[in-house]
Design an enzyme around this catalytic site. Sequence first.
Site, PDB file in Angstrom:
ATOM      1  N   GLY A   1      -2.651  38.814  30.191  1.00 45.34           N
ATOM      2  CA  GLY A   1      -2.767  39.906  31.145  1.00 45.34           C
ATOM      3  C   GLY A   1      -3.595  41.056  30.595  1.00 45.34           C
ATOM      4  N   ALA A   2      -4.538  40.736  29.693  1.00 46.26           N
ATOM      5  CA  ALA A   2      -5.367  41.792  29.096  1.00 46.26           C
ATOM      6  C   ALA A   2      -6.370  42.358  30.096  1.00 46.26           C
ATOM      7  CB  ALA A   2      -6.095  41.260  27.858  1.00 46.26           C
ATOM      8  N   SER A   3      -6.529  41.707  31.237  1.00 47.23           N
ATOM      9  CA  SER A   3      -7.408  42.255  32.285  1.00 47.23           C
ATOM     10  C   SER A   3      -6.708  43.348  33.088  1.00 47.23           C
ATOM     11  CB  SER A   3      -7.851  41.140  33.226  1.00 47.23           C
ATOM     12  OG  SER A   3      -6.726  40.381  33.648  1.00 47.23           O
TER      13      SER A   3
ATOM     14  N   SER B   1      10.072  46.024  33.387  1.00 49.32           N
ATOM     15  CA  SER B   1       9.920  47.283  34.129  1.00 49.32           C
ATOM     16  C   SER B   1      11.289  47.947  34.258  1.00 49.32           C
ATOM     17  CB  SER B   1       9.372  46.985  35.529  1.00 49.32           C
ATOM     18  OG  SER B   1       9.536  48.110  36.368  1.00 49.32           O
TER      19      SER B   1
ATOM     20  N   TYR C   1      10.495  42.463  43.532  1.00 43.04           N
ATOM     21  CA  TYR C   1       9.938  42.757  42.200  1.00 43.04           C
ATOM     22  C   TYR C   1      11.073  43.054  41.215  1.00 43.04           C
ATOM     23  CZ  TYR C   1       7.169  45.436  38.743  1.00 43.04           C
ATOM     24  OH  TYR C   1       6.578  45.916  37.592  1.00 43.04           O
TER      25      TYR C   1
ATOM     26  N   ALA D   1      14.161  42.075  41.326  1.00 40.22           N
ATOM     27  CA  ALA D   1      14.908  40.844  41.012  1.00 40.22           C
ATOM     28  C   ALA D   1      14.155  40.039  39.955  1.00 40.22           C
ATOM     29  CB  ALA D   1      15.089  40.013  42.282  1.00 40.22           C
ATOM     30  N   ALA D   2      12.854  39.953  40.114  1.00 38.01           N
ATOM     31  CA  ALA D   2      12.065  39.153  39.172  1.00 38.01           C
ATOM     32  C   ALA D   2      12.015  39.824  37.789  1.00 38.01           C
ATOM     33  CB  ALA D   2      10.645  38.959  39.717  1.00 38.01           C
ATOM     34  N   LYS D   3      11.880  41.136  37.761  1.00 42.54           N
ATOM     35  CA  LYS D   3      11.815  41.818  36.463  1.00 42.54           C
ATOM     36  C   LYS D   3      13.172  41.792  35.760  1.00 42.54           C
ATOM     37  CE  LYS D   3       7.518  42.809  36.171  1.00 42.54           C
ATOM     38  NZ  LYS D   3       6.703  41.997  35.255  1.00 42.54           N
TER      39      LYS D   3
ATOM     40  N   ILE E   1       3.259  53.822  35.819  1.00 45.21           N
ATOM     41  CA  ILE E   1       2.075  54.416  35.196  1.00 45.21           C
ATOM     42  C   ILE E   1       1.115  54.877  36.302  1.00 45.21           C
ATOM     43  CG2 ILE E   1       2.213  52.989  33.116  1.00 45.21           C
ATOM     44  CD1 ILE E   1      -0.255  51.420  34.322  1.00 45.21           C
TER      45      ILE E   1
HETATM   46  N1  LIG Z   1       1.840  49.676  36.673  1.00 46.35           N
HETATM   47  C1  LIG Z   1       3.085  50.121  36.470  1.00 46.35           C
HETATM   48  O1  LIG Z   1       3.430  51.238  36.858  1.00 46.35           O
HETATM   49  C2  LIG Z   1       4.074  49.245  35.754  1.00 46.35           C
HETATM   50  C3  LIG Z   1       5.316  49.804  35.449  1.00 46.35           C
HETATM   51  C4  LIG Z   1       6.249  49.020  34.796  1.00 46.35           C
HETATM   52  C5  LIG Z   1       5.948  47.719  34.451  1.00 46.35           C
HETATM   53  N2  LIG Z   1       4.741  47.191  34.764  1.00 46.35           N
HETATM   54  C6  LIG Z   1       4.491  45.791  34.369  1.00 46.35           C
HETATM   55  O2  LIG Z   1       3.408  45.755  33.465  1.00 46.35           O
HETATM   56  C7  LIG Z   1       2.746  44.495  33.549  1.00 46.35           C
HETATM   57  C8  LIG Z   1       1.265  44.735  33.763  1.00 46.35           C
HETATM   58  O3  LIG Z   1       1.088  45.436  34.968  1.00 46.35           O
HETATM   59  P1  LIG Z   1      -0.170  46.370  35.255  1.00 46.35           P
HETATM   60  O4  LIG Z   1       0.318  47.601  35.887  1.00 46.35           O
HETATM   61  O5  LIG Z   1      -1.044  46.433  34.055  1.00 46.35           O
HETATM   62  O6  LIG Z   1      -0.827  45.527  36.436  1.00 46.35           O
HETATM   63  P2  LIG Z   1      -2.289  44.967  36.669  1.00 46.35           P
HETATM   64  O7  LIG Z   1      -3.291  45.942  36.190  1.00 46.35           O
HETATM   65  O8  LIG Z   1      -2.329  44.536  38.091  1.00 46.35           O
HETATM   66  O9  LIG Z   1      -2.291  43.678  35.720  1.00 46.35           O
HETATM   67  C9  LIG Z   1      -1.585  42.511  36.045  1.00 46.35           C
HETATM   68  C10 LIG Z   1      -2.025  41.434  35.078  1.00 46.35           C
HETATM   69  O10 LIG Z   1      -1.336  40.204  35.387  1.00 46.35           O
HETATM   70  C11 LIG Z   1      -2.298  39.149  35.427  1.00 46.35           C
HETATM   71  N3  LIG Z   1      -1.810  38.094  36.279  1.00 46.35           N
HETATM   72  C12 LIG Z   1      -1.399  38.199  37.566  1.00 46.35           C
HETATM   73  N4  LIG Z   1      -1.021  36.995  38.036  1.00 46.35           N
HETATM   74  C13 LIG Z   1      -1.207  36.114  37.019  1.00 46.35           C
HETATM   75  C14 LIG Z   1      -1.023  34.709  36.884  1.00 46.35           C
HETATM   76  N5  LIG Z   1      -0.566  33.959  37.891  1.00 46.35           N
HETATM   77  N6  LIG Z   1      -1.324  34.130  35.706  1.00 46.35           N
HETATM   78  C15 LIG Z   1      -1.779  34.874  34.688  1.00 46.35           C
HETATM   79  N7  LIG Z   1      -1.979  36.196  34.745  1.00 46.35           N
HETATM   80  C16 LIG Z   1      -1.699  36.815  35.903  1.00 46.35           C
HETATM   81  C17 LIG Z   1      -3.550  39.806  35.988  1.00 46.35           C
HETATM   82  O11 LIG Z   1      -4.693  39.015  35.732  1.00 46.35           O
HETATM   83  P3  LIG Z   1      -6.064  39.171  36.611  1.00 46.35           P
HETATM   84  O12 LIG Z   1      -6.216  40.625  36.926  1.00 46.35           O
HETATM   85  O13 LIG Z   1      -7.127  38.678  35.679  1.00 46.35           O
HETATM   86  O14 LIG Z   1      -5.914  38.332  37.819  1.00 46.35           O
HETATM   87  C18 LIG Z   1      -3.523  41.119  35.203  1.00 46.35           C
HETATM   88  O15 LIG Z   1      -4.043  40.923  33.911  1.00 46.35           O
HETATM   89  C19 LIG Z   1       3.417  43.749  34.693  1.00 46.35           C
HETATM   90  O16 LIG Z   1       4.391  42.894  34.163  1.00 46.35           O
HETATM   91  C20 LIG Z   1       4.081  44.862  35.481  1.00 46.35           C
HETATM   92  O17 LIG Z   1       5.179  44.385  36.190  1.00 46.35           O
HETATM   93  C21 LIG Z   1       3.783  47.927  35.402  1.00 46.35           C
END
Ligand SMILES: NC(=O)c1ccc[n+]([C@@H]2O[C@H](COP(=O)([O-])OP(=O)(O)OC[C@H]3O[C@@H](n4cnc5c(N)ncnc54)[C@H](OP(=O)(O)O)[C@@H]3O)[C@@H](O)[C@H]2O)c1
Length: 276
Positions: free
Chosen positions: A37-39, A170, A183, A185-187, A216
């Site tokens: 998930g580095a993207s 999360s 979301y 439930a899954a987390k 964030i």
């Molecule tokens: N944003 C927030 O406020 C927040 C808060 C708490 C926790 N989180 C958690 O932090 C993590 C990252 O979230 P983020 O905010 O950085 O979101 P994001 O920018 O949307 O990144 C999501 C990442 O998951 C990858 N991904 C999605 N479906 C996938 C699959 N089927 N197989 C492999 N990779 C997959 C995406 O890859 P592509 O983009 O290359 O498709 C992307 O790298 C998540 O677990 C999220 O629940 C986020």
Amino acid sequence: MRALIDFFRRKPAVPQLVGTGLHAAGDAPGARVLVCGASGAIGAAVATAFAAAGARVFLHAHRNGERVAALARELHRARPDLPPPHCASADLRDAAAAQALLREACVAMGGIDVVVTAIGGAKDAPLPLVDARDIAASIDDNLLPVINVCDAYRALPPGPRGGRIVNVASVTGLVGQPMRVAYGAAKGAVISYTKSVARELAASGITANCVAPQVIDGGLAKLMNARVRAVLLANTPIGRACTPQDVAHGVTYLASPAASFVTGTVLTISGGLVTW
Ligand SMILES: NC(=O)c1ccc[n+]([C@@H]2O[C@H](COP(=O)([O-])OP(=O)(O)OC[C@H]3O[C@@H](n4cnc5c(N)ncnc54)[C@H](OP(=O)(O)O)[C@@H]3O)[C@@H](O)[C@H]2O)c1
């Protein structure tokens, strides 16, 4: 009785990063880190923190391979003394794709000391509009990739495999949020899955932990209902949103030898919103 005595006398395996000097953010020479998930917003910050600390990083994306390619160039410009990061794309809902990714990362870096999952998807909807298919889809997006990556990591031989799993969960998985029942439930499942994995793998020298960030600016939070987000921030004692870098600091700590006795836990990064 003898077996019981032997059990308690057995020296527990000490989880450590094999062959690395990873201490904390700022000092991670030689650690080999796969960031799934580095993207994404958080995954990119995690990869950047490890690379800045001297770790070798392998950058994974799903659909946005060009983002990790650009990140790899950026990281290499910042640390030309390190080998350029490798990148790969995979849908980690697919177990075979996860196994192939981990094999590729092992070959590229000579092993994987740390694996981080920063993967997920979210869709806001009020409870009456959420059905079992939505919950199943959220489990597929958020839990299944974590299971597949952890399984593939566990199955690597101990030589090339170090001993750290860090899953990004999360606060929603701990305390819930309105509009985010699927979301949440899954987390919550990611958290309880990680706890059981931690107990089961402790003797083989692997620690498994979660970070549970607050909302964030960016990433999945872009999809969040504005009113829910405002209430959340208003209830955060440290009156600001979480940053991806706040999350990255938690991840690098859990990956470090300083955390070698920490497993099965959830590090909340919530500005005081969650205090347990
Ligand atoms: N944003 C927030 O406020 C927040 C808060 C708490 C926790 N989180 C958690 O932090 C993590 C990252 O979230 P983020 O905010 O950085 O979101 P994001 O920018 O949307 O990144 C999501 C990442 O998951 C990858 N991904 C999605 N479906 C996938 C699959 N089927 N197989 C492999 N990779 C997959 C995406 O890859 P592509 O983009 O290359 O498709 C992307 O790298 C998540 O677990 C999220 O629940 C986020």
